[in-house]
Write a protein that holds these residues in place. Structure first.
Motif, PDB file in Angstrom:
ATOM      1  N   THR A  50     -84.887 -14.088 142.026  1.00 46.67           N
ATOM      2  CA  THR A  50     -84.259 -13.132 141.103  1.00 46.67           C
ATOM      3  C   THR A  50     -85.150 -12.853 139.900  1.00 46.67           C
ATOM      4  O   THR A  50     -85.012 -11.821 139.264  1.00 46.67           O
ATOM      5  CB  THR A  50     -82.874 -13.618 140.601  1.00 46.67           C
ATOM      6  N   SER A  96     -73.865  -9.986 135.035  1.00 43.04           N
ATOM      7  CA  SER A  96     -74.788  -8.851 134.919  1.00 43.04           C
ATOM      8  C   SER A  96     -74.053  -7.529 135.063  1.00 43.04           C
ATOM      9  O   SER A  96     -72.999  -7.453 135.699  1.00 43.04           O
ATOM     10  CB  SER A  96     -75.876  -8.946 135.993  1.00 43.04           C
ATOM     11  N   GLU A 100     -77.536  -3.727 137.249  1.00 43.47           N
ATOM     12  CA  GLU A 100     -78.371  -4.923 137.434  1.00 43.47           C
ATOM     13  C   GLU A 100     -77.996  -5.650 138.719  1.00 43.47           C
ATOM     14  O   GLU A 100     -78.856  -6.160 139.433  1.00 43.47           O
ATOM     15  CB  GLU A 100     -78.250  -5.849 136.220  1.00 43.47           C
ATOM     16  N   GLN A 102     -77.123  -4.382 141.409  1.00 40.20           N
ATOM     17  CA  GLN A 102     -77.675  -3.636 142.542  1.00 40.20           C
ATOM     18  C   GLN A 102     -79.212  -3.646 142.575  1.00 40.20           C
ATOM     19  O   GLN A 102     -79.825  -3.058 143.459  1.00 40.20           O
ATOM     20  CB  GLN A 102     -77.156  -2.195 142.533  1.00 40.20           C
ATOM     21  N   ARG A 103     -79.811  -4.354 141.634  1.00 43.19           N
ATOM     22  CA  ARG A 103     -81.274  -4.456 141.597  1.00 43.19           C
ATOM     23  C   ARG A 103     -81.788  -5.120 142.866  1.00 43.19           C
ATOM     24  O   ARG A 103     -81.271  -6.142 143.307  1.00 43.19           O
ATOM     25  CB  ARG A 103     -81.706  -5.261 140.369  1.00 43.19           C
ATOM     26  N   GLU A 104     -82.792  -4.511 143.465  1.00 38.16           N
ATOM     27  CA  GLU A 104     -83.415  -5.089 144.657  1.00 38.16           C
ATOM     28  C   GLU A 104     -84.177  -6.355 144.276  1.00 38.16           C
ATOM     29  O   GLU A 104     -84.875  -6.395 143.265  1.00 38.16           O
ATOM     30  CB  GLU A 104     -84.375  -4.091 145.310  1.00 38.16           C
ATOM     31  N   THR A 118     -80.155  -7.695 147.285  1.00 43.60           N
ATOM     32  CA  THR A 118     -79.862  -7.289 145.910  1.00 43.60           C
ATOM     33  C   THR A 118     -79.419  -8.529 145.133  1.00 43.60           C
ATOM     34  O   THR A 118     -79.074  -9.549 145.725  1.00 43.60           O
ATOM     35  CB  THR A 118     -78.738  -6.243 145.845  1.00 43.60           C
TER      36      THR A 118
END
Length: 156
Positions: A50, A96, A100, A102-104, A118
């Motif tokens: 992460t 989050s 955030e 959904q951040r890859e 994600t």
């Protein structure tokens, strides 16, 4: 930290001695101490991902379990404290923002892409992974005559 049918991982280990955490139960491949080590291993691995690191993915799951060995109180205290810290880090990540979540997350292994691509997926994967192993810890505690933990737990 365990809700509904999910036992609280910290409660399941906080009142357990190193001697019981290291005790092998016939027919079961891992001790409670080894399971906590394994949970910490994978939480550390996923937290590194992460953060954008590329931790090496083990060639075999056995690499995420320590060899059977006596466990002294100091080492057991360290394992439990590390678990508490790691769970706290995941709890903070769970707060989050929607974008955030959904951040890859960079994959280091093909399996990562399938189950944890994600941040949200990493969080869910860790919930499932830890819940599975905390269930094993609860079962081992029952077999060792050490259930429920001091903080309580279902016993029906």
């Amino acid at each position: 930290r365990g809700r509904g049918a999910h036992a609280d991982p910290i409660a399941c280990v906080e009142d357990l001695s190193a001697e019981l955490a290291a005790r092998q139960v016939a027919g079961f491949p891992h001790t409670i101490g080894q399971l906590v080590f394994h949970m910490n291993y994978w939480m550390e691995y996923e937290l590194r991902r992460t953060r954008g690191d590329s931790p090496a993915y083990p060639e075999h799951n056995s690499e995420s379990f320590p060899a059977a060995a006596p466990l002294d109180e100091g080492k057991w205290d360290q394992l439990r404290a590390r678990m508490v810290d790691l769970l706290g880090e995941f709890a903070e990540l769970s707060k989050s923002s929607a974008p955030e979540l959904q951040r890859e997350i960079k994959s280091t292994h093909e399996g990562d892409k399938k189950v944890a691509g994600t941040l949200e997926a990493v969080l869910w994967q860790m919930v499932a992974h830890n819940s599975y192993h905390v269930g094993q810890i609860a079962l081992l505690r029952r077999a060792l005559g050490a259930w429920p933990p001091r903080a309580g737990g279902d016993s029906w």
